[in-house]
Design a protein around this motif. Sequence first.
Motif, mmCIF file in Angstrom:
data_model
loop_
_atom_site.group_PDB
_atom_site.id
_atom_site.type_symbol
_atom_site.label_atom_id
_atom_site.label_comp_id
_atom_site.label_asym_id
_atom_site.label_seq_id
_atom_site.Cartn_x
_atom_site.Cartn_y
_atom_site.Cartn_z
ATOM 1 N N LEU A 292 10.819 12.779 4.999
ATOM 2 C CA LEU A 292 12.199 13.156 5.260
ATOM 3 C C LEU A 292 12.401 13.212 6.772
ATOM 4 C CD1 LEU A 292 14.970 14.318 4.308
ATOM 5 C CD2 LEU A 292 13.891 16.584 4.371
ATOM 6 N N GLY A 293 13.311 12.412 7.292
ATOM 7 C CA GLY A 293 13.581 12.414 8.722
ATOM 8 C C GLY A 293 13.391 11.040 9.351
ATOM 9 N N ASP A 294 13.581 10.976 10.658
ATOM 10 C CA ASP A 294 13.541 9.714 11.392
ATOM 11 C C ASP A 294 12.238 8.942 11.187
ATOM 12 O OD1 ASP A 294 16.051 10.175 12.395
ATOM 13 O OD2 ASP A 294 15.357 10.905 14.355
ATOM 14 N N GLY A 295 12.385 7.665 10.848
ATOM 15 C CA GLY A 295 11.255 6.753 10.756
ATOM 16 C C GLY A 295 10.426 6.847 9.496
ATOM 17 N N CYS A 296 10.730 7.834 8.616
ATOM 18 C CA CYS A 296 9.907 8.013 7.416
ATOM 19 C C CYS A 296 10.723 8.418 6.194
ATOM 20 C CB CYS A 296 8.835 9.072 7.679
ATOM 21 S SG CYS A 296 9.494 10.737 7.978
ATOM 22 N N ASP A 297 12.023 8.360 6.271
ATOM 23 C CA ASP A 297 12.898 8.956 5.266
ATOM 24 C C ASP A 297 12.970 8.116 3.982
ATOM 25 O OD1 ASP A 297 15.287 11.229 5.537
ATOM 26 O OD2 ASP A 297 15.625 9.710 3.992
ATOM 27 N N ARG B 241 4.426 8.932 -0.217
ATOM 28 C CA ARG B 241 3.738 9.989 -0.956
ATOM 29 C C ARG B 241 4.514 11.300 -0.878
ATOM 30 N NH1 ARG B 241 -1.088 9.897 3.012
ATOM 31 N NH2 ARG B 241 0.712 9.436 4.287
ATOM 32 N N GLY B 242 4.008 12.264 -1.624
ATOM 33 C CA GLY B 242 4.476 13.636 -1.501
ATOM 34 C C GLY B 242 5.592 14.011 -2.446
ATOM 35 N N TRP B 243 6.240 15.131 -2.091
ATOM 36 C CA TRP B 243 7.293 15.706 -2.912
ATOM 37 C C TRP B 243 8.638 15.057 -2.631
ATOM 38 C CZ3 TRP B 243 6.494 18.465 -7.058
ATOM 39 C CH2 TRP B 243 5.263 19.117 -7.196
ATOM 40 N N HIS B 244 9.311 14.712 -3.721
ATOM 41 C CA HIS B 244 10.636 14.112 -3.690
ATOM 42 C C HIS B 244 11.487 14.768 -4.769
ATOM 43 C CE1 HIS B 244 8.029 10.965 -1.988
ATOM 44 N NE2 HIS B 244 9.103 10.551 -1.346
ATOM 45 N N GLY C 153 0.798 -1.216 0.000
ATOM 46 C CA GLY C 153 0.000 0.000 0.000
ATOM 47 C C GLY C 153 0.831 1.266 0.000
ATOM 48 N N ILE C 154 0.240 2.309 0.547
ATOM 49 C CA ILE C 154 0.802 3.650 0.511
ATOM 50 C C ILE C 154 1.157 4.080 1.923
ATOM 51 C CG2 ILE C 154 0.295 6.059 -0.066
ATOM 52 C CD1 ILE C 154 -1.823 4.903 -2.075
ATOM 53 N N GLY C 155 2.370 4.594 2.106
ATOM 54 C CA GLY C 155 2.766 5.077 3.422
ATOM 55 C C GLY C 155 4.250 5.344 3.499
ATOM 56 N N GLU C 156 4.631 6.062 4.526
ATOM 57 C CA GLU C 156 5.998 6.529 4.663
ATOM 58 C C GLU C 156 6.806 5.800 5.735
ATOM 59 O OE1 GLU C 156 3.594 8.667 2.433
ATOM 60 O OE2 GLU C 156 3.161 8.617 4.578
#
Length: 166
Positions: free
Chosen positions: A106-111, A47-50, A35-38
């Motif tokens: 971007l950052g801890d646990g979701c990068d 998702r989102g800007w990269h 599925g979808i998730g960070e």
Amino acid sequence: MYSIDQADVVIDLVSQTLSLPKHHKFYLISSGENGIGEQENSGKTPRGWHKIEQKIGGEMPLNAVFKARQWTGEVFDTALGESNPQRDWILSRILWLKGLEPDFNLGDGCDTFNRYIYIHGTPDSEPMGIPKSHGCIRMHSHQIQEIYDLLHEGDLVYVSEYKIEA
């Protein structure tokens, strides 16, 4: 943050498509089967800007096999695929993504970058248009080769969980 008009690559997770608006190109893809998730270790597509942080493999042959972003020396063919049926193939080219949204991708646990999320090639036998990856964006090898040559490090990538109307 950014406007969709600024995106060099638009990935629509609903329709399982990737488009290059500035080049008028459109492709079927395969995103995360989970599925979808960070969240780190989720196997989900973020998702989102990269942005494209690194391009890898431009000098390699079509269907070159990568492991940990290094060419293994193998070139994928049917026999290699049949001898390794459970392998998650990363072929031809890699566009390594970096999230641009702090505490989201971007950052801890979701990068995204630290999760090793790529746009990469996969065998032509793999279905497109349905989620089957381990979180990355998969494309057939000739298609990733084509977009690799059109895109640059730093190009903006927008990954949407909603249908994007053209």
